[in-house]
Design a protein around this motif. Sequence first.
Motif, short mmCIF file in Angstrom:
data_model
loop_
_atom_site.label_atom_id
_atom_site.label_comp_id
_atom_site.label_asym_id
_atom_site.label_seq_id
_atom_site.Cartn_x
_atom_site.Cartn_y
_atom_site.Cartn_z
N ALA A 1 0.82 -1.22 0.00
CA ALA A 1 0.00 0.00 0.00
C ALA A 1 0.85 1.26 0.00
N PHE A 2 2.13 1.13 0.39
CA PHE A 2 2.99 2.30 0.47
C PHE A 2 3.83 2.52 -0.78
N LEU A 3 3.80 1.58 -1.70
CA LEU A 3 4.55 1.75 -2.95
C LEU A 3 3.96 2.93 -3.71
N LYS A 4 4.81 3.70 -4.34
CA LYS A 4 4.40 4.95 -4.97
C LYS A 4 3.21 4.79 -5.91
N GLY A 5 3.19 3.74 -6.67
CA GLY A 5 2.09 3.53 -7.61
C GLY A 5 0.76 3.22 -6.96
N ASN A 6 0.78 2.87 -5.69
CA ASN A 6 -0.45 2.52 -4.98
C ASN A 6 -0.97 3.62 -4.05
N VAL A 7 -0.23 4.69 -3.96
CA VAL A 7 -0.60 5.78 -3.06
C VAL A 7 -1.62 6.69 -3.75
#
Length: 133
Positions: A6-12
Amino acid sequence: MSKFKAFLKGNVKQYENVELKLERFDEPLVLRPLTAGEADAINERCFKFRPGKGGKMERVFDVVRYNREICVASIVYPDLNDRELQESYGVLGADKLFAEMFLLGEANQILEKVTEISGLDKTMDEEVEEAKN
Protein backbone atom coordinates in the motif's frame (compact mmCIF):
# COMPACT_ATOMS: atom_id res chain seq x y z
CA MET A 1 3.56 -10.51 -1.50
CA SER A 2 4.95 -7.39 0.12
CA LYS A 3 3.53 -6.31 3.47
CA PHE A 4 4.02 -2.67 2.51
CA LYS A 5 2.40 -2.82 -0.92
CA ALA A 6 0.00 0.00 0.00
CA PHE A 7 2.99 2.30 0.47
CA LEU A 8 4.55 1.75 -2.95
CA LYS A 9 4.40 4.95 -4.97
CA GLY A 10 2.09 3.53 -7.61
CA ASN A 11 -0.45 2.52 -4.98
CA VAL A 12 -0.60 5.78 -3.06
CA LYS A 13 -3.65 7.99 -3.56
CA GLN A 14 -2.71 11.25 -5.23
CA TYR A 15 -3.51 14.46 -3.42
CA GLU A 16 -6.03 16.78 -4.94
CA ASN A 17 -5.71 20.51 -5.40
CA VAL A 18 -8.29 22.63 -3.61
CA GLU A 19 -9.88 25.94 -4.44
CA LEU A 20 -9.95 28.90 -2.08
CA LYS A 21 -12.30 31.74 -2.94
CA LEU A 22 -11.23 35.13 -1.69
CA GLU A 23 -13.84 37.87 -1.68
CA ARG A 24 -11.86 40.44 -3.72
CA PHE A 25 -11.14 38.12 -6.65
CA ASP A 26 -13.65 36.82 -9.19
CA GLU A 27 -11.88 33.47 -9.51
CA PRO A 28 -10.72 31.13 -6.74
CA LEU A 29 -7.09 30.39 -6.02
CA VAL A 30 -5.98 26.81 -6.59
CA LEU A 31 -3.76 25.42 -3.84
CA ARG A 32 -1.85 22.16 -3.52
CA PRO A 33 -0.56 20.44 -0.41
CA LEU A 34 3.19 20.46 0.19
CA THR A 35 5.30 17.38 0.74
CA ALA A 36 7.55 17.03 3.76
CA GLY A 37 10.56 17.39 1.47
CA GLU A 38 9.32 20.69 0.08
CA ALA A 39 8.63 21.96 3.58
CA ASP A 40 12.13 20.89 4.68
CA ALA A 41 13.75 22.81 1.82
CA ILE A 42 11.72 25.91 2.63
CA ASN A 43 12.53 25.50 6.32
CA GLU A 44 16.26 25.40 5.60
CA ARG A 45 16.07 28.61 3.54
CA CYS A 46 14.34 30.42 6.39
CA PHE A 47 17.27 30.44 8.78
CA LYS A 48 19.45 33.49 9.00
CA PHE A 49 22.47 34.35 11.08
CA ARG A 50 22.62 37.30 13.45
CA PRO A 51 25.08 38.39 16.11
CA GLY A 52 24.34 36.87 19.51
CA LYS A 53 25.99 36.83 22.90
CA GLY A 54 29.65 37.69 22.85
CA GLY A 55 29.50 38.49 19.15
CA LYS A 56 28.92 34.84 18.28
CA MET A 57 26.68 34.33 15.29
CA GLU A 58 23.35 32.66 16.09
CA ARG A 59 21.14 30.78 13.69
CA VAL A 60 17.63 32.26 13.87
CA PHE A 61 14.45 30.98 12.23
CA ASP A 62 12.38 33.52 10.28
CA VAL A 63 8.81 32.27 10.78
CA VAL A 64 7.30 35.09 8.69
CA ARG A 65 9.42 34.12 5.71
CA TYR A 66 8.60 30.43 6.24
CA ASN A 67 4.85 31.08 6.25
CA ARG A 68 5.14 33.26 3.16
CA GLU A 69 7.21 30.68 1.27
CA ILE A 70 4.90 27.76 2.01
CA CYS A 71 1.96 29.85 0.78
CA VAL A 72 3.77 30.85 -2.42
CA ALA A 73 4.87 27.26 -3.05
CA SER A 74 1.33 26.00 -2.58
CA ILE A 75 -0.39 28.38 -5.00
CA VAL A 76 -0.97 26.67 -8.35
CA TYR A 77 -3.30 29.30 -9.81
CA PRO A 78 -2.74 32.08 -10.49
CA ASP A 79 0.88 31.47 -11.37
CA LEU A 80 2.75 33.90 -9.12
CA ASN A 81 5.80 33.56 -11.37
CA ASP A 82 3.89 34.98 -14.33
CA ARG A 83 5.66 38.07 -15.58
CA GLU A 84 2.48 39.85 -16.70
CA LEU A 85 0.88 39.35 -13.28
CA GLN A 86 4.00 40.61 -11.51
CA GLU A 87 4.20 43.65 -13.79
CA SER A 88 0.55 44.49 -13.12
CA TYR A 89 1.45 44.86 -9.42
CA GLY A 90 4.80 46.54 -10.15
CA VAL A 91 6.94 43.84 -8.53
CA LEU A 92 9.46 41.18 -9.51
CA GLY A 93 9.34 37.75 -7.89
CA ALA A 94 6.59 35.48 -6.63
CA ASP A 95 7.19 36.34 -2.96
CA LYS A 96 6.98 40.06 -3.62
CA LEU A 97 3.84 39.53 -5.70
CA PHE A 98 2.25 37.57 -2.85
CA ALA A 99 3.01 40.42 -0.43
CA GLU A 100 1.59 43.03 -2.77
CA MET A 101 -1.38 41.10 -4.14
CA PHE A 102 -3.00 39.84 -0.95
CA LEU A 103 -4.29 41.70 2.07
CA LEU A 104 -3.14 40.47 5.47
CA GLY A 105 -6.41 38.68 6.14
CA GLU A 106 -6.28 36.99 2.74
CA ALA A 107 -2.70 35.87 3.35
CA ASN A 108 -3.85 34.37 6.66
CA GLN A 109 -6.72 32.54 4.91
CA ILE A 110 -4.24 31.12 2.40
CA LEU A 111 -1.86 30.02 5.18
CA GLU A 112 -4.70 28.36 7.09
CA LYS A 113 -5.83 26.45 3.99
CA VAL A 114 -2.27 25.40 3.08
CA THR A 115 -1.64 24.06 6.58
CA GLU A 116 -5.00 22.29 6.53
CA ILE A 117 -4.51 20.54 3.18
CA SER A 118 -0.91 19.68 4.03
CA GLY A 119 -1.99 18.01 7.27
CA LEU A 120 -0.53 20.56 9.68
CA ASP A 121 -3.80 21.78 11.12
CA LYS A 122 -4.28 19.00 13.68
CA THR A 123 -2.49 18.68 16.97
CA MET A 124 -1.15 15.34 18.15
CA ASP A 125 -4.00 15.14 20.69
CA GLU A 126 -6.57 15.59 17.90
CA GLU A 127 -4.86 12.89 15.84
CA VAL A 128 -4.95 10.46 18.80
CA GLU A 129 -8.61 11.24 19.49
CA GLU A 130 -9.49 10.74 15.81
CA ALA A 131 -7.66 7.42 15.75
CA LYS A 132 -9.62 6.25 18.81
CA ASN A 133 -12.91 6.90 17.03
